[in-house]
Design a protein around this motif. Structure first.
Motif, PDB file in Angstrom:
ATOM      1  N   LEU A  18      33.956  40.112  42.023  1.00  0.00           N
ATOM      2  CA  LEU A  18      33.994  39.186  40.892  1.00  0.00           C
ATOM      3  C   LEU A  18      32.611  39.028  40.294  1.00  0.00           C
ATOM      4  O   LEU A  18      31.601  39.024  41.000  1.00  0.00           O
ATOM      5  CB  LEU A  18      34.504  37.821  41.360  1.00  0.00           C
ATOM      6  CG  LEU A  18      35.988  37.724  41.720  1.00  0.00           C
ATOM      7  CD1 LEU A  18      36.274  36.379  42.354  1.00  0.00           C
ATOM      8  CD2 LEU A  18      36.847  37.927  40.480  1.00  0.00           C
ATOM      9  N   ASP A  22      33.970  37.320  34.854  1.00  0.00           N
ATOM     10  CA  ASP A  22      35.342  37.027  35.272  1.00  0.00           C
ATOM     11  C   ASP A  22      35.586  35.525  35.302  1.00  0.00           C
ATOM     12  O   ASP A  22      36.644  35.050  34.874  1.00  0.00           O
ATOM     13  CB  ASP A  22      35.611  37.621  36.666  1.00  0.00           C
ATOM     14  CG  ASP A  22      35.521  39.131  36.670  1.00  0.00           C
ATOM     15  OD1 ASP A  22      35.983  39.756  35.695  1.00  0.00           O
ATOM     16  OD2 ASP A  22      34.993  39.688  37.639  1.00  0.00           O
ATOM     17  N   ILE A  23      34.615  34.765  35.808  1.00  0.00           N
ATOM     18  CA  ILE A  23      34.751  33.315  35.863  1.00  0.00           C
ATOM     19  C   ILE A  23      34.807  32.742  34.445  1.00  0.00           C
ATOM     20  O   ILE A  23      35.613  31.847  34.148  1.00  0.00           O
ATOM     21  CB  ILE A  23      33.568  32.690  36.640  1.00  0.00           C
ATOM     22  CG1 ILE A  23      33.459  33.301  38.043  1.00  0.00           C
ATOM     23  CG2 ILE A  23      33.733  31.181  36.740  1.00  0.00           C
ATOM     24  CD1 ILE A  23      34.679  33.117  38.902  1.00  0.00           C
ATOM     25  N   ARG A  26      38.236  33.439  32.910  1.00  0.00           N
ATOM     26  CA  ARG A  26      39.278  32.589  33.522  1.00  0.00           C
ATOM     27  C   ARG A  26      39.176  31.143  33.009  1.00  0.00           C
ATOM     28  O   ARG A  26      40.201  30.487  32.776  1.00  0.00           O
ATOM     29  CB  ARG A  26      39.109  32.624  35.043  1.00  0.00           C
ATOM     30  CG  ARG A  26      40.092  31.769  35.817  1.00  0.00           C
ATOM     31  CD  ARG A  26      41.505  32.370  35.830  1.00  0.00           C
ATOM     32  NE  ARG A  26      42.367  31.589  36.693  1.00  0.00           N
ATOM     33  CZ  ARG A  26      42.586  31.871  37.989  1.00  0.00           C
ATOM     34  NH1 ARG A  26      42.004  32.925  38.540  1.00  0.00           N
ATOM     35  NH2 ARG A  26      43.395  31.114  38.698  1.00  0.00           N
ATOM     36  N   ARG A  31      29.658  32.848  29.278  1.00  0.00           N
ATOM     37  CA  ARG A  31      28.933  33.045  30.540  1.00  0.00           C
ATOM     38  C   ARG A  31      27.704  32.133  30.600  1.00  0.00           C
ATOM     39  O   ARG A  31      27.258  31.761  31.685  1.00  0.00           O
ATOM     40  CB  ARG A  31      28.544  34.515  30.727  1.00  0.00           C
ATOM     41  CG  ARG A  31      27.492  35.032  29.791  1.00  0.00           C
ATOM     42  CD  ARG A  31      27.339  36.554  29.896  1.00  0.00           C
ATOM     43  NE  ARG A  31      27.134  36.993  31.245  1.00  0.00           N
ATOM     44  CZ  ARG A  31      25.958  37.046  31.859  1.00  0.00           C
ATOM     45  NH1 ARG A  31      24.885  36.633  31.217  1.00  0.00           N
ATOM     46  NH2 ARG A  31      25.863  37.490  33.089  1.00  0.00           N
ATOM     47  N   ILE A  34      28.852  29.012  32.208  1.00  0.00           N
ATOM     48  CA  ILE A  34      28.978  29.214  33.654  1.00  0.00           C
ATOM     49  C   ILE A  34      27.594  29.121  34.307  1.00  0.00           C
ATOM     50  O   ILE A  34      27.425  28.484  35.355  1.00  0.00           O
ATOM     51  CB  ILE A  34      29.616  30.576  33.974  1.00  0.00           C
ATOM     52  CG1 ILE A  34      30.985  30.706  33.298  1.00  0.00           C
ATOM     53  CG2 ILE A  34      29.735  30.764  35.486  1.00  0.00           C
ATOM     54  CD1 ILE A  34      31.998  29.693  33.753  1.00  0.00           C
ATOM     55  N   VAL A  52      35.198  24.578  35.808  1.00  0.00           N
ATOM     56  CA  VAL A  52      34.476  25.774  36.266  1.00  0.00           C
ATOM     57  C   VAL A  52      34.290  25.741  37.776  1.00  0.00           C
ATOM     58  O   VAL A  52      34.510  26.752  38.466  1.00  0.00           O
ATOM     59  CB  VAL A  52      33.112  25.879  35.548  1.00  0.00           C
ATOM     60  CG1 VAL A  52      32.241  26.970  36.205  1.00  0.00           C
ATOM     61  CG2 VAL A  52      33.304  26.180  34.071  1.00  0.00           C
ATOM     62  N   ILE A  55      37.523  26.648  39.537  1.00  0.00           N
ATOM     63  CA  ILE A  55      37.832  28.085  39.477  1.00  0.00           C
ATOM     64  C   ILE A  55      36.938  28.874  40.427  1.00  0.00           C
ATOM     65  O   ILE A  55      37.403  29.787  41.121  1.00  0.00           O
ATOM     66  CB  ILE A  55      37.687  28.595  38.022  1.00  0.00           C
ATOM     67  CG1 ILE A  55      38.769  27.978  37.141  1.00  0.00           C
ATOM     68  CG2 ILE A  55      37.743  30.119  37.968  1.00  0.00           C
ATOM     69  CD1 ILE A  55      38.594  28.247  35.663  1.00  0.00           C
ATOM     70  N   ILE A  56      35.640  28.513  40.463  1.00  0.00           N
ATOM     71  CA  ILE A  56      34.725  29.185  41.382  1.00  0.00           C
ATOM     72  C   ILE A  56      35.194  29.029  42.824  1.00  0.00           C
ATOM     73  O   ILE A  56      35.197  29.978  43.611  1.00  0.00           O
ATOM     74  CB  ILE A  56      33.294  28.623  41.216  1.00  0.00           C
ATOM     75  CG1 ILE A  56      32.692  29.102  39.890  1.00  0.00           C
ATOM     76  CG2 ILE A  56      32.397  29.027  42.387  1.00  0.00           C
ATOM     77  CD1 ILE A  56      31.349  28.488  39.579  1.00  0.00           C
ATOM     78  N   LEU A  59      38.574  31.085  43.474  1.00  0.00           N
ATOM     79  CA  LEU A  59      38.383  32.530  43.547  1.00  0.00           C
ATOM     80  C   LEU A  59      37.391  32.951  44.633  1.00  0.00           C
ATOM     81  O   LEU A  59      37.265  34.140  44.942  1.00  0.00           O
ATOM     82  CB  LEU A  59      37.902  33.068  42.195  1.00  0.00           C
ATOM     83  CG  LEU A  59      38.867  32.874  41.010  1.00  0.00           C
ATOM     84  CD1 LEU A  59      38.271  33.453  39.741  1.00  0.00           C
ATOM     85  CD2 LEU A  59      40.222  33.518  41.306  1.00  0.00           C
ATOM     86  N   TYR A  61      34.126  32.769  44.494  1.00  0.00           N
ATOM     87  CA  TYR A  61      33.055  33.532  43.860  1.00  0.00           C
ATOM     88  C   TYR A  61      31.700  33.225  44.502  1.00  0.00           C
ATOM     89  O   TYR A  61      31.338  32.072  44.694  1.00  0.00           O
ATOM     90  CB  TYR A  61      33.000  33.197  42.365  1.00  0.00           C
ATOM     91  CG  TYR A  61      31.802  33.791  41.648  1.00  0.00           C
ATOM     92  CD1 TYR A  61      31.673  35.171  41.501  1.00  0.00           C
ATOM     93  CD2 TYR A  61      30.807  32.972  41.126  1.00  0.00           C
ATOM     94  CE1 TYR A  61      30.580  35.720  40.845  1.00  0.00           C
ATOM     95  CE2 TYR A  61      29.708  33.515  40.461  1.00  0.00           C
ATOM     96  CZ  TYR A  61      29.610  34.891  40.328  1.00  0.00           C
ATOM     97  OH  TYR A  61      28.528  35.422  39.682  1.00  0.00           O
TER      98      TYR A  61
END
Length: 352
Positions: A18, A22-23, A26, A31, A34, A52, A55-56, A59, A61
């Motif tokens: 990842l 990608d984050i 999603r 970016r 992020i 955020v 999601i991190i 996943l 990440y």
């Protein structure tokens, strides 16, 4: 492309790692957003920040060090260059450096130069290529002219045992001149006149300073120099130390001052092999005060320096410079302290 490989039950599965993109996709944000969330920067709404972070976490990440360094412009890595890790002088310093840097979230990239000037230059250039945040260069063998040409391309740098009065360079220097002067004076005050000295390689600044301190102390006390009692050691070798010890004894040395404790310990052994007693027949004195000085028999009289604390000092100075803090002192001097033990003895009848 960043890939990870999993092998389960004979089947190889290749997965792409990842990325921050990608984050961002999603979460439906840029970016840059992020990056702000990951680095706890402002200009991001609480709702977006929570989304955020969720999601991190979902996943799993984990940003790579390379990616993080591109964002922060820092690698959280310090290059530490040593001339010789087998020398007991350096491990305690390294411990002080490493523990201090670790407490500040910094990693250590260790380079070994093996007392070789060309290798040292190569290691400095490699440290630049790895984009480290700073450099600690211990007892450099490169001359001042070469260092001055390298410094403009180097990150913040702290030297051990080299002082250059130019911008962007900081140093901790053990006063080898004063240490050698005080050691020689101590032996003179204990009745010794024929004092042999072993110094390190001529390319070593501390070796030059030790010899100068010895000569000054002898001159201040009206004792003429004898060239057959001065010896430079190009490289630590037990056989050479034995030969040097034997030669000093042949030239009626009543005491020997060495450039470090391991050489002193080997001279004690050489004296035993030559059927001489230390200190009854001859006094031997070390330098640096490493743990070995307390472990040999007899325990070594030495000029001790706070090695671990020096490592802490080197790391502290560099951390402050990397953070952009102003240092009150760019250069710090460390003065060796006489530590008397059993390897030296006063003599009643002075030898001539």
């Amino acid at each position: 492309m960043n890939l990870t490989v999993n092998v389960q039950e004979g089947v190889m599965e290749v997965k792409r790692r990842l990325t921050i993109n990608d984050i961002a996709a999603r979460a439906g944000v840029s970016r840059q957003t992020i990056s702000r969330v990951m680095n706890n920067k402002g200009d991001v709404s609480e709702a977006t920040r929570n989304q955020v972070l969720r999601i991190i976490q979902e996943l799993g990440y984990q940003p790579s060090l390379q990616a993080r360094s591109m964002i922060t412009r820092q690698t959280n890595t310090i290059a530490l260059l040593l001339p010789d890790i087998t020398n007991p002088f350096f491990p305690e310093i390294v411990q002080g450096v490493e523990e201090t840097l670790r407490d500040h979230g910094q990693n250590v990239f260790l380079f070994m130069t093996n007392e070789d000037v060309e290798r040292e230059i190569t290691c400095i250039q490699m440290a630049q290529q790895y984009n480290v945040d700073g450099v600690i260069l211990c007892s450099p063998r490169v001359d001042d002219a070469n260092l001055r040409s390298l410094i403009p391309n180097m990150p913040p740098t702290v030297f051990l045992n080299r002082r250059l009065d130019i911008e962007g360079v900081y140093s901790v220097v053990i006063d080898a001149f004063q240490g050698s002067y005080d050691a020689t004076k101590y032996l003179i005050q204990n009745g010794h006149r024929n004092i042999g000295i072993v110094v390190g390689p001529p390319r070593s600044l501390s070796g030059v300073q030790r010899l100068a301190g010895y000569k000054k102390a002898m001159a201040d006390h009206g004792i003429p120099l004898k060239e057959n009692l001065i010896n430079e050691v190009q490289q630590f070798d037990e056989l050479d130390v034995y030969k040097i010890t034997k030669n000093f004894i042949k030239n009626q040395a009543s005491a020997i001052l060495t450039y470090n404790d391991p050489v002193a310990a080997n001279m004690v052994q050489a004296c035993l092999d030559l059927k001489l007693n230390v200190p009854d027949d001859i006094s031997i004195m070390g330098f640096d005060g490493v743990s070995l000085s307390k472990q040999v028999t007899p325990r070594l009289t030495t000029m001790a320096v706070p090695l671990f604390e020096i490592g802490v000092m080197l790391a502290d100075m560099l951390i402050k410079v990397v953070k952009g803090e102003e240092l009150i002192q760019r250069h710090v001097d460390i003065y060796p302290v006489l530590r008397v033990a059993q390897s030296t003895k006063a003599i009643n009848k002075l030898r001539t």
